[in-house]
Design an enzyme around this catalytic site. Structure first.
Site, short mmCIF file in Angstrom:
data_model
loop_
_atom_site.label_atom_id
_atom_site.label_comp_id
_atom_site.label_asym_id
_atom_site.label_seq_id
_atom_site.Cartn_x
_atom_site.Cartn_y
_atom_site.Cartn_z
N GLY A 1 -5.44 -9.11 12.27
CA GLY A 1 -6.15 -8.86 11.62
C GLY A 1 -5.19 -9.05 10.41
O GLY A 1 -3.80 -8.90 10.88
N ARG B 1 -5.27 -6.68 2.24
CA ARG B 1 -4.96 -5.11 1.48
C ARG B 1 -4.18 -3.99 1.17
O ARG B 1 -3.07 -3.74 0.55
CB ARG B 1 -5.98 -3.90 1.76
CG ARG B 1 -7.92 -4.74 1.87
CD ARG B 1 -9.17 -3.92 1.93
NE ARG B 1 -8.74 -3.88 3.64
CZ ARG B 1 -9.79 -3.45 3.97
NH1 ARG B 1 -10.77 -2.90 3.38
NH2 ARG B 1 -10.31 -3.73 5.42
#
Ligand code: UD1
Ligand code: CA
Length: 462
Positions: free
Chosen positions: A14, A18
Site C-alpha cells: 500500500g 493517509r
C-alpha cells in the site's frame, strides 16, 4: 524432530495515502528506525519454533524498500512478491501465493501487515499455540474506538470480519475488532484463496473474507489493545512513537536509571544506559548511544551514536554526535562534540567549545569558546579561552598536534599543519605557524604602541 515449516507474509504494497509522506508506508520513520524494521524484529522470534521463510508483498516504491532490505537484511533471504495494483489485502496475499506457489506446501502461513509496529514476539507465540486445532485464527482485541477496523461479527458457524465501509449501523457498534494478524493452515488457503471476490463497498479483495468461507476458524481475543495500533495517519505514527518511548524509559528505569521527568525525554530503542545515571528533562538520546554508570545528563542535551563513560557530567544544551566522552569528564554547557571527537579520562570541554575529529587525552582542558578540529592534544594540556585550530586552507584539512603538559594562552591560533611538542608554552594572543620543539616558548603577536594623550582624537567629543 524437524521444525515445522512456516512462511510469514508481510503485506506492504500500500501507498499509505493517509500518512501523506513521499516514502512508502513501510519506510515511514519511527524512533530512529523504519516501520518495517519493527515487523522484522518481532517475527524473528518465530525462527526459534519454525523453519521460517519471510515474505513481503511490495508495490508502491518497491525499489526503495528492496534497497533497505539489501542494506540491512541481506542474510534473511526475503522473498518479495510484487502487487502491481493495490486491489486489497486478499489480492495482495493472492499475488504472493501465485508468485511463490511452493508456499502452499508449508505447514502454516502467517499473515501480518507492515503497519502494526507494536506487535511483539509474545503475540506470535499466542498465535501459533492457539491455532493447533483450527484451520485459521485471527487475533482480535476490544477497543472503545473501533472506527477503521474490521469488526468481529460472531454468528452460529463462527464469525465474520466486516470492514468499516461495509458495516451496518448496528455492526459499527461492535467493539471487538480484527488486529490484522492471522495464521492459516496451508490447506485452508489452498481451498479458499481463489474464492475471494470484490463485491463490497471498497471494490477490493479483502483478506478478511477468508473467514467467511471456512468453519473451523476462531478469533483469539488479546487483552491489550495498544499493541495492535495500526499506523494509518501521522497522529497514529506519533502515538506509536510515544508508546515505544514510554516502554523504553520503563525498561531503563527498572534497570536503575533515574529520570527527573521522563515525559520530556526521548530515547531510541538501541540506546543503553547503566545504573545510577540521571537523565534530566528535555534530553534526546539517539541511535546506538551508550551511557555508563553514574553519568549525569543535564537538560536540553542531544546525544547521537556516542559513548559516555562512567561518572561523566554532560552539562545543559550540549550536542554530542558520534563521539566518546571519557570517564569522569565534564562537557558543556553549550558544547558541541562532532564526529570522532574522543575525550579521554577526566578531561574538560567547557562552554561554546566545538571539537571535531580530534583526540583530547587524559586530564586536558579546553574550557571556553574554542574550535579544535583535526587535532591531537596530549595529556594534562591546558588550552586557554578562544583557541582555534586553523585546520582548513580552502582545499585540504591539516592536523594540529599539541604534546603533553603544554600551556596554550588565550586567543591563540595554530595554522595547521603544525606540531607543538610536549611541555611548551604559547603566550596569549599568538598565531603559531611553525612547529615548536619540546619545552619551548613562543610569542607571536605584534608589538604594542602606546601614545600618550592621543585618545581624544579618536573619541567622539561629548
Ligand atoms: C486492515 C483489515 C482490517 C483490520 C486492520 C488492522 C482488511 C481488508 N482489513 O484494514 O480488518 O482491522 O487492517 O489494522 O484486510 N496492502 C497491500 N495491498 C493492498 C492493500 C493493502 O499490500 O492492495 C497492505 C498495506 O500496505 C498495509 C496492510 O495491507 O500494510 C493493511 O492495509 P490497510 O489499507 O492499512 O488496511 P486497514 O484499512 O487498516
Ligand atoms: Ca492499516
Amino acid at each position: 524432530m524437524p521444525k515445522k515449516r512456516c512462511t510469514i507474509v508481510v503485506l506492504a504494497a500500500g501507498k499509505g495515502t493517509r500518512l501523506n509522506l513521499d516514502c512508502p508506508k513501510a519506510l515511514a520513520p519511527l524512533n530512529g528506525k523504519k516501520l518495517v524494521d519493527y515487523t522484522l524484529k518481532a517475527c524473528t522470534k518465530l525462527e526459534e519454533n519454525f523453519d521460517l521463510t519471510i515474505g513481503f508483498v511490495l508495490g508502491y516504491k518497491k525499489e526503495q524498500i528492496q534497497s533497505h532490505f539489501d542494506s540491512l537484511y541481506e542474510e534473511k533471504n526475503i522473498k518479495i512478491a510484487f502487487q502491481e495494483q493495490q486491489n486489497g489485502t486478499g489480492h495482495a496475499l493472492q499475488c504472493f501465493l501465485n508468485q511463490f506457489p511452493e508456499t502452499l506446501d508449508e505447514d502454516e502461513i502467517i499473515v501480518t501487515c507492515v503497519d502494526t509496529p507494536l506487535i511483539t514476539t509474545e503475540i506470535y507465540d499466542l498465535l501459533v499455540n492457539s491455532n493447533k486445532d483450527y484451520d485459521a485464527s485471527a487475533i482480535s482485541f476490544m477497543t472503545t474506538n473501533p472506527y477503521g477496523y474490521g469488526r468481529i461479527s460472531v454468528g452460529e458457524k463462527g464469525f465474520k470480519i466486516i470492514e468499516q465501509k461495509d458495516c451496518s449501523e448496528i455492526e459499527k457498534e461492535i467493539k471487538e475488532v480484527n488486529s490484522g494478524l492471522y495464521i492459516f493452515k496451508s490447506n485452508y488457503l489452498k481451498k479458499f484463496i481463489n474464492s475471494l471476490d470484490n463485491k463490497n463497498n471498497s471494490k477490493e479483495f479483502y483478506l478478511t473474507d477468508l473467514f467467511k468461507l471456512g468453519e473451523n476458524i476462531q478469533a483469539v481475543n488479546y487483552k491489550d489493545e495498544q499493541i495492535f495500533l495500526g499506523i494509518n495517519d501521522l497522529e497514529q505514527l506519533e502515538l506509536a512513537s510515544k508508546i515505544l518511548n514510554k516502554s523504553k524509559v520503563k525498561e531503563l528505569r527498572s534497570n536503575g536509571v533515574i529520570f527527573k521527568d521522563s515525559d520530556s525525554v526521548y530515547i531510541e530503542d538501541d540506546v543503553d544506559i547503566q545504573k545510577g545515571s540521571i537523565i534530566h528533562p528535555n534530553v534526546f538520546l539517539y541511535g546506538t548511544t551508550k551511557i555508563a554508570q553514574e553519568v549525569s545528563v543535564e537538560p536540553g542535551v542531544i546525544i547521537l551514536n556516542s559513548l559516555i563513560e562512567k561518572g561523566a557530567l554532560i552539562k545543559a544544551y550540549s550536542y554530542i554526535e558520534n563521539a566518546i566522552v571519557g570517564e569522569g569528564s565534564f562537557v558543556g554547557p553549550f558544547a558541541r562534540l562532532r564526529p570522532q571527537a574522543e575525550l579521554g579520562e577526566n578531561t574538560k570541554v567547557g562552554n561554546f567549545v566545538e571539537i571535531k575529529k580530534s583526540v583530547l587525552k587524559k586530564g586536558s582542558k579546553v574550557s571556553h569558546l574554542s574550535y579544535v578540529g583535526d587535532a591531537e592534544i596530549g595529556e594534562r594540556a591546558n588550552i586557554g579561552c578562544g583557541f582555534i585550530t586553523c585546520n582548513y586552507d580552502g582545499v585540504k584539512k591539516h592536523r594540529t598536534i599539541i604534546g603533553d603538559d603544554c600551556f596554550i594562552g588565550s586567543d591563540c591560533q595554530t595554522i595547521a599543519p603544525v606540531e607543538i611538542e610536549a611541555d611548551s608554552f604559547v603566550a596569549a594572543g599568538s598565531t603559531i605557524t611553525k612547529s615548536m620543539p619540546e619545552g619551548s616558548f613562543a610569542i607571536a603577536r605584534s608589538k604594542q604602541v602606546t601614545k600618550e594623550g592621543r585618545a581624544k582624537s579618536f573619541l567622539k567629543k561629548k
